[in-house]
Design an enzyme around this catalytic site. Structure first.
Site, PDB file in Angstrom:
ATOM      1  N   HIS A  62       0.821  -1.196   0.000  1.00 21.62           N
ATOM      2  CA  HIS A  62       0.000   0.000   0.000  1.00 21.62           C
ATOM      3  C   HIS A  62       0.867   1.263   0.000  1.00 21.62           C
ATOM      4  CE1 HIS A  62      -3.150  -2.690   2.190  1.00 21.62           C
ATOM      5  NE2 HIS A  62      -3.207  -2.835   0.880  1.00 21.62           N
ATOM      6  N   LYS A  72       4.247   6.120   7.888  1.00 18.58           N
ATOM      7  CA  LYS A  72       3.759   5.149   8.870  1.00 18.58           C
ATOM      8  C   LYS A  72       4.888   4.730   9.801  1.00 18.58           C
ATOM      9  CE  LYS A  72       0.451   3.146   5.589  1.00 18.58           C
ATOM     10  NZ  LYS A  72       0.100   1.941   4.805  1.00 18.58           N
ATOM     11  N   TYR A 132      -0.239   0.962  14.042  1.00 16.30           N
ATOM     12  CA  TYR A 132       0.326   1.921  13.101  1.00 16.30           C
ATOM     13  C   TYR A 132       0.082   3.339  13.619  1.00 16.30           C
ATOM     14  CZ  TYR A 132      -1.267  -1.837   9.820  1.00 16.30           C
ATOM     15  OH  TYR A 132      -1.583  -3.020   9.188  1.00 16.30           O
ATOM     16  N   ASP A 169      -6.227  -6.428  -2.773  1.00 12.45           N
ATOM     17  CA  ASP A 169      -4.780  -6.599  -2.935  1.00 12.45           C
ATOM     18  C   ASP A 169      -4.460  -7.611  -4.040  1.00 12.45           C
ATOM     19  OD1 ASP A 169      -4.208  -4.743  -0.995  1.00 12.45           O
ATOM     20  OD2 ASP A 169      -3.882  -6.199   0.593  1.00 12.45           O
TER      21      ASP A 169
END
Length: 199
Positions: A62, A72, A132, A169
């Site tokens: 991603h 992140k 995250y 995905d």
């Protein structure tokens, strides 16, 4: 806390100290001063995420449009993952490079990925929990993906663990397809974003 740059510029490994005694243990997986000393700016946290994954689950690759992008900082609270960084920045000296780091709840090691880098992981244990810290909020229209099974990338998923993917995905384009479509961030835009963060 020890901070080590990875081979892809903008990706870092952070290793905190764990304090253990007869009660259990205590760890601070994110420490603002250590982050600032390593990166030269403070991490703005606009959103925190948590995922729970069964063994074999792959999430990613991603990335988000730059600007503003989404940096992140992530760590494993329970279980273990094979964490993968992919340089998707067109024009970067390491464009297309892949680096993998194993993260687990025992070490509480963390990975930081700056804007423009692709991110994915594979859970290596059932009920793996990943936390995250995200620099921007989730914006569906700005979020994109690259196939985690792209044969040209040959991402180093764990041997003997069957990848389990979401439909989204699984349908994601390869790196070459995303490059041809002009869907990838540029090195220039990512460098400009870094300069903005450092003031």
């Amino acid at each position: 806390m020890k901070a080590t740059p990875l081979s892809i510029e903008g990706a870092w490994l952070f290793e905190p100290t764990t304090f253990a005694d007869h009660r259990g243990s205590f760890t601070a997986p994110f420490q603002g001063p250590a982050f600032r000393d390593a990166l030269g700016f403070d991490l703005t946290v606009a959103q925190t995420n948590q995922s729970v994954s069964a063994r074999g689950v792959v999430r990613g690759v991603h990335y988000a449009d730059v600007p503003p992008g989404q940096a992140k900082y992530l760590y494993v609270a329970t279980g273990a993952v094979r964490d993968v960084v992919v340089d998707l920045r067109v024009g970067s000296p390491t464009f297309g490079r892949v680096e993998a780091v194993d993260l687990d709840a025992a070490s509480m090691r963390a990975v930081y990925l700056s804007e423009g880098l692709g991110h994915a992981f594979q859970a290596l244990a059932d009920t793996t929990v990943v936390g995250y810290l995200c620099s921007t909020s989730y914006t569906p229209a700005a979020e994109h993906g690259i196939s985690p099974l792209d044969p040209a990338l040959a991402l180093p998923w764990a041997e003997g663990v069957e990848p389990v993917l979401s439909d989204k995905d699984r349908a994601a384009p390869t790196l070459d397809e995303a490059l041809a479509a002009g869907a990838l961030p540029t090195w220039e835009s990512c460098r400009a974003r870094l300069a903005e963060l450092r003031g």
